[in-house]
Each structure stands twice: as structure tokens, then as C-alpha cells.
Design an enzyme around this catalytic site. Structure first.
Site, PDB file in Angstrom:
ATOM      1  N   ALA A  74       0.769  -1.208  -0.117  1.00 19.37           N
ATOM      2  CA  ALA A  74      -0.014  -0.142   0.081  1.00 19.37           C
ATOM      3  C   ALA A  74       0.945   1.157  -0.021  1.00 19.37           C
ATOM      4  CB  ALA A  74      -0.776   0.021   1.258  1.00 19.37           C
ATOM      5  N   GLY A 108       9.744   0.364   7.802  1.00 18.48           N
ATOM      6  CA  GLY A 108      11.202   0.137   7.422  1.00 18.48           C
ATOM      7  C   GLY A 108      11.504   1.139   6.421  1.00 18.48           C
ATOM      8  N   THR A 111       8.447   2.180   4.051  1.00 15.90           N
ATOM      9  CA  THR A 111       7.364   3.037   4.979  1.00 15.90           C
ATOM     10  C   THR A 111       8.069   4.512   5.202  1.00 15.90           C
ATOM     11  OG1 THR A 111       6.633   0.877   5.737  1.00 15.90           O
ATOM     12  CG2 THR A 111       6.056   3.127   6.739  1.00 15.90           C
ATOM     13  N   THR A 131      12.356  -3.261  11.646  1.00 18.24           N
ATOM     14  CA  THR A 131      12.819  -4.429  10.668  1.00 18.24           C
ATOM     15  C   THR A 131      13.510  -5.403  11.394  1.00 18.24           C
ATOM     16  OG1 THR A 131      13.709  -5.131   8.582  1.00 18.24           O
ATOM     17  CG2 THR A 131      14.482  -2.985   9.446  1.00 18.24           C
ATOM     18  N   ASP A 133      15.426  -6.799   9.739  1.00 21.47           N
ATOM     19  CA  ASP A 133      16.848  -6.889   8.972  1.00 21.47           C
ATOM     20  C   ASP A 133      17.908  -5.921   9.339  1.00 21.47           C
ATOM     21  OD1 ASP A 133      15.433  -8.642   7.280  1.00 21.47           O
ATOM     22  OD2 ASP A 133      15.050  -6.941   5.954  1.00 21.47           O
ATOM     23  N   GLY A 176      17.186 -11.372   5.424  1.00 24.84           N
ATOM     24  CA  GLY A 176      18.159 -10.114   5.603  1.00 24.84           C
ATOM     25  C   GLY A 176      17.960  -9.092   4.300  1.00 24.84           C
TER      26      GLY A 176
HETATM   27  N1  ADP Z   1      11.768   2.869  -2.280  1.00 28.50           N
HETATM   28  C1  ADP Z   1      10.554   3.000  -1.813  1.00 28.50           C
HETATM   29  N2  ADP Z   1       9.954   4.243  -2.160  1.00 28.50           N
HETATM   30  C2  ADP Z   1       8.685   4.340  -1.846  1.00 28.50           C
HETATM   31  N3  ADP Z   1       7.940   3.450  -1.400  1.00 28.50           N
HETATM   32  C3  ADP Z   1       8.326   2.279  -1.285  1.00 28.50           C
HETATM   33  C4  ADP Z   1       9.743   1.872  -1.587  1.00 28.50           C
HETATM   34  N4  ADP Z   1      10.072   0.646  -1.072  1.00 28.50           N
HETATM   35  C5  ADP Z   1       8.885   0.259  -0.687  1.00 28.50           C
HETATM   36  N5  ADP Z   1       7.826   0.963  -0.734  1.00 28.50           N
HETATM   37  C6  ADP Z   1       6.474   0.889  -0.384  1.00 28.50           C
HETATM   38  O1  ADP Z   1       6.652   1.051   1.119  1.00 28.50           O
HETATM   39  C7  ADP Z   1       5.677  -0.070   1.610  1.00 28.50           C
HETATM   40  C8  ADP Z   1       6.626  -0.764   2.778  1.00 28.50           C
HETATM   41  O2  ADP Z   1       7.543  -1.383   2.120  1.00 28.50           O
HETATM   42  P1  ADP Z   1       8.346  -2.749   2.753  1.00 28.50           P
HETATM   43  O3  ADP Z   1       9.672  -2.723   1.904  1.00 28.50           O
HETATM   44  O4  ADP Z   1       7.407  -3.779   2.296  1.00 28.50           O
HETATM   45  O5  ADP Z   1       8.159  -2.303   4.089  1.00 28.50           O
HETATM   46  P2  ADP Z   1       9.274  -1.574   4.921  1.00 28.50           P
HETATM   47  O6  ADP Z   1       8.686  -0.231   5.453  1.00 28.50           O
HETATM   48  O7  ADP Z   1       9.624  -2.415   6.304  1.00 28.50           O
HETATM   49  O8  ADP Z   1      10.543  -1.243   4.221  1.00 28.50           O
HETATM   50  C9  ADP Z   1       4.932  -0.690   0.458  1.00 28.50           C
HETATM   51  O9  ADP Z   1       3.819   0.024   0.576  1.00 28.50           O
HETATM   52  C10 ADP Z   1       5.976  -0.525  -0.476  1.00 28.50           C
HETATM   53  O10 ADP Z   1       5.164  -0.212  -1.776  1.00 28.50           O
HETATM   54  O1  FBP Z   2       6.853 -10.668   3.717  1.00 27.48           O
HETATM   55  P1  FBP Z   2       7.645 -11.016   2.484  1.00 27.48           P
HETATM   56  O2  FBP Z   2       6.963 -10.720   1.417  1.00 27.48           O
HETATM   57  O3  FBP Z   2       7.798 -12.487   2.587  1.00 27.48           O
HETATM   58  O4  FBP Z   2       9.211 -10.350   2.747  1.00 27.48           O
HETATM   59  C1  FBP Z   2      10.280 -11.217   2.882  1.00 27.48           C
HETATM   60  C2  FBP Z   2      11.201 -10.010   3.357  1.00 27.48           C
HETATM   61  O5  FBP Z   2      10.805  -9.123   4.494  1.00 27.48           O
HETATM   62  C3  FBP Z   2      11.718  -9.312   5.500  1.00 27.48           C
HETATM   63  O6  FBP Z   2      11.210 -10.286   6.438  1.00 27.48           O
HETATM   64  C4  FBP Z   2      11.685  -8.003   6.188  1.00 27.48           C
HETATM   65  O7  FBP Z   2      11.617  -6.963   5.414  1.00 27.48           O
HETATM   66  P2  FBP Z   2      11.204  -5.549   5.723  1.00 27.48           P
HETATM   67  O8  FBP Z   2      11.279  -5.240   7.253  1.00 27.48           O
HETATM   68  O9  FBP Z   2      11.636  -4.603   4.946  1.00 27.48           O
HETATM   69  O10 FBP Z   2       9.519  -5.481   5.482  1.00 27.48           O
HETATM   70  C5  FBP Z   2      13.010  -9.576   4.711  1.00 27.48           C
HETATM   71  O11 FBP Z   2      13.906  -9.976   5.657  1.00 27.48           O
HETATM   72  C6  FBP Z   2      12.477 -10.657   3.736  1.00 27.48           C
HETATM   73  O12 FBP Z   2      13.331 -10.736   2.774  1.00 27.48           O
END
Ligand code: ADP
Ligand code: FBP
Ligand code: MG
EC number: 2.7.1.11
Length: 355
Positions: A74, A108, A111, A131, A133, A176
Site C-alpha cells: 500500500a 522500514g 515506509t 525491521t 533486517d 535480511g
Molecule cells: N523505495 C521506496 N519508495 C517508496 N515506497 C516504497 C519503496 N520501497 C517500498 N515502498 C513501499 O513501502 C511500503 C512498505 O515497504 P516494505 O519494503 O514492504 O516495508 P518496509 O517499510 O519495512 O521497508 C510498501 O507499500 C511499498 O510499496
Molecule cells: O513478507 P515477505 O513478502 O515474505 O517478505 C520477506 C522479506 O521481508 C523481511 O522479512 C523483512 O523486510 P522488511 O522489514 O523490509 O519488510 C525480509 O528479511 C524478507 O526478505
């Protein structure tokens, strides 16, 4: 005062501890009204909010997951529900309609990147770094990481006894993404023999050499491999691509790749365990509960002081905060001069490559 809170991205142990700390401290010390958004930014996009009472946030400190739900696709700047349309102005309108004085966003890198953009559009945001990670910039630690390391370490310990009994090479694949923190710390804590991290591309010949040498000496080998590890002349192992996500790559399976590469090259049998989401589920460790509570309390302090556009952080053991611009679109990988790498070296652990 009326404050919103949401949890975004992958879930992580300690999310509820942060929600509790934010809500309780705001309720107790400035009689604030706290609104929770369901499933991360989706709750803001789809207008799905719930009023949180003191009772709602009581008794959840040790609970894994998030009482608010979370979402990893989202994104108001590119909403999957409307063909990637930018619905950020509607989100800002909803935020204003609710009469919010601020929003705590627990998430993370993704977000925080969204939060940085929404901040520019007038939302008043305080970020909290989550996170497993540990790959967020500008903070020494994210909550959830300690729990993940403790689960991965227990896995190393357990693989050691079975591996030793059968004289096998045991491979443990940890999560990770593009950073090797979980693999590195669990290998150190569990006494792994080889640790493979994305920051140090591996050479399969070197892994074979170490396994051979250990066959003669100790007859079993523990390899801890981060899901993002890659060979010196190759790529990361992609498990899945999620089309409508701005962060579409899901890694996984490098442990099996290495097992296949070792086949026929060493005498020992090889077994691979992919630890997966076990690392993310369940109750947070005491260290994560403490860190999450400190972060939540600090976030509420920033709100009371009117300091927005910042993410709470821990630097050199002290609680502080940094501008969201310092963490948006960044990944904190393991530096090659990390003291953790030095300690691995000191005890004879191999990185599967000549350093
Ligand atoms: N580089 C980015 N720039 C903007 N939005 C991003 C980016 N990477 C991920 N998102 C969006 O941020 C939300 C959370 O991303 P995700 O990587 O799953 O979790 P986290 O916040 O732990 O990094 C998702 O809605 C994703 O579409
Ligand atoms: O929830 P999914 O789609 O299985 O994603 C797995 C990924 O999310 C993580 O568990 C945690 O990542 P974020 O904290 O960035 O969401 C990574 O270590 C792993 O690669
Ligand atoms: Mg992310």
C-alpha cells in the site's frame, strides 16, 4: 491533541510494544486521542481507522505481529487498487478531515520513503524504525532484529548438534534482503564456520576448501548464508517477483543453490534449512521490548515538542532522531570494516572468499 498511528511493511516482533508505548504515553501525559490505521498506509488510503482506547493498547507488550495489521504494497503515491494512481492528495485530505495533529509511522525503508514524501505534502510525521533486517540508515538498531538474531542463533545451535552427529555440512539460510546483519550476528553468536553475506560475494571454491579442511579436522561444517548472498560472478537468488509492488523482489533459495554447487565436490552430505518467517513471528525478546518501548516513548516526546519530519533512532547507545530525508530510499549494509567482521576473522570464521 489527536494523533494517528500505523504499522507498515513486513511485520516484526515489537510492533505492538511500540503502539502501546506511543499510545499510553500520549494518553497519560497529554490526554491525547489516538487513532490507529488498519494495514499500514492502506488504512489511510481506504479510510479505515479505529479509535484506540487505553484498554486496547494494554496487555499487548509481548504479543508478536501488530494489532493494527500491516501491508507491504500500500503506497499512496502509487496505489495498486487504482492502477498505480497517485492518491496522496486524497490521503492528505483524509488526514486533515480527521483533524490529526500528527502521525506516528512505524516501518522500514519503504515506509520511511513514503513518509518522507507525505511529509512534504503537509502531513506531520514521526517515524519509528522497524525491521528484523536492521538495514535502516541513521540508527544503530531497529527493533525486531534482536529477536530475529536470537531465533537464528538457536537454529545454528540446533543444526550444530545434528550436523556433528552425522558429519554433515549444514546450511542455514537467514532473511535480511540486501544486508547480512542477521546472518553475521547469528553466525557469530552460534559459532558458525562459514558466513556468507551480500556485502562479501562468495567464491564456491573457497567454500569447498574450508569444508574439505574441516572434513579432515572436525568432520562437520555450519554455513550461515544470508538470503541476499551472491557469488563473485553472479546474482542474488530471487524467489519471487511481485508485480504491483514498488519493491517487487523477494529473495530466497541461495542455500539450495550452494548445496547444489557443493554436490560432488565434497565428501560430506549437505542439508539446507531455510529459516523464513519463523524469524519474524512470535514474541519479541526483552531487548526488543525495551528498545520498542523507548522508541515509542521518544516518538511521543517528539510529537509533544512539535518536532516532525523525523525518525527516532539510537546512535552510540543514545536515543535521538534524524530527518526522514536521511533514511528515505537508503539501505544500511554491513561495512567491511565492521567490528563484527573483525571478530569473525579473529575466531577463524570464513566469509567464503579471500579478504
Ligand atoms: N523505495 C521506496 N519508495 C517508496 N515506497 C516504497 C519503496 N520501497 C517500498 N515502498 C513501499 O513501502 C511500503 C512498505 O515497504 P516494505 O519494503 O514492504 O516495508 P518496509 O517499510 O519495512 O521497508 C510498501 O507499500 C511499498 O510499496
Ligand atoms: O513478507 P515477505 O513478502 O515474505 O517478505 C520477506 C522479506 O521481508 C523481511 O522479512 C523483512 O523486510 P522488511 O522489514 O523490509 O519488510 C525480509 O528479511 C524478507 O526478505
Ligand atoms: Mg523495505
Amino acid at each position: 491533541m489527536k494523533i494517528g498511528v500505523l504499522t507498515g511493511g513486513g511485520d516484526c516482533p515489537g510492533l505492538n510494544a511500540v503502539i502501546r508505548a506511543v499510545a499510553k504515553s500520549l494518553m497519560l501525559h497529554c490526554d491525547a486521542e489516538v487513532i490507529g490505521f488498519r494495514e499500514g498506509f492502506l488504512g489511510l488510503i481506504e479510510r479505515n481507522a479505529v479509535s484506540l482506547s487505553y484498554k486496547d493498547v494494554s496487555g499487548i507488550l509481548a504479543q508478536g505481529g501488530t494489532i493494527l495489521g500491516t501491508h507491504n504494497r500500500a503506497n499512496p503515491l502509487s496505489y495498486f487498487g487504482r492502477d498505480g494512481a497517485d492518491v496522496s492528495d486524497e490521503v492528505v485530505a483524509y488526514y486533515n478531515e480527521l483533524g490529526l495533529d500528527g502521525l506516528v509511522v512505524i516501518g522500514g525503508d519503504g515506509t520511511m520513503s513514503i513518509s518522507h514524501e507525505m511529509e512534504k505534502k503537509g502531513m506531520r510525521i514521526v517515524g519509528v524504525p522497524k525491521t528484523i533486517d536492521n538495514d535502516l540508515m541513521a540508527t544503530d538498531r531497529t527493533f525486531g532484529f534482536d529477536t530475529a538474531v536470537s531465533i537464528a542463533t538457536e537454529a545454528v545451535d540446533r543444526l550444530q548438534t545434528t550436523g556433528q552427529s552425522h558429519r554433515r555440512v549444514m546450511i542455514l539460510e537467514t532473511m535480511g534482503r540486501y544486508a547480512g546483519w542477521i546472518a553475521l550476528e547469528s553466525a557469530l553468536a552460534g559459532g558458525g564456520d562459514i558466513v556468507l553475506i551480500p556485502e562479501i560475494p562468495y567464491d564456491i571454491d573457497e567454500i569447498v576448501r574450508v569444508c574439505d579442511e574441516r572434513e579432515d579436522r572436525q568432520s562437520f561444517t555450519i554455513i550461515v548464508v544470508a538470503e541476499g548472498a551472491k557469488p563473485q560472478s553472479g546474482k542474488m537468488t530471487v524467489r519471487e517477483t511481485i508485480d504491483d509492488s514498488p519493491d517487487p523482489i523477494r529473495l530466497g533459495g541461495v542455500g539450495n543453490v550452494i548445496q547444489a554447487q557443493l554436490k560432488g565436490r565434497i565428501d560430506s552430505e549437505v542439508r539446507t534449512t531455510i529459516l523464513g518467517h519463523v524469524q519474524r513471528g512470535g514474541t519479541p525478546t526483552p531487548a526488543d521490548r525495551i528498545l520498542a518501548t523507548q522508541y515509542g516513548a521518544h516518538a511521543s516526546e517528539l510529537i509533544r515538542r512539535g518536532e516532525f519530519g523525523r525518525m527516532v533512532a539510537r546512535q552510540d547507545g543514545k536515543l535521538t532522531s534524524v530527518p526522514l530525508s536521511e533514511v528515505a530510499n537508503m539501505v544500511k549494509t554491513v561495512p567491511l570494516d565492521s567490528p563484527l567482521i573483525k571478530a569473525c576473522h579473529a575466531v577463524g570464521m570464513s566469509f567464503g572468499a579471500k579478504l
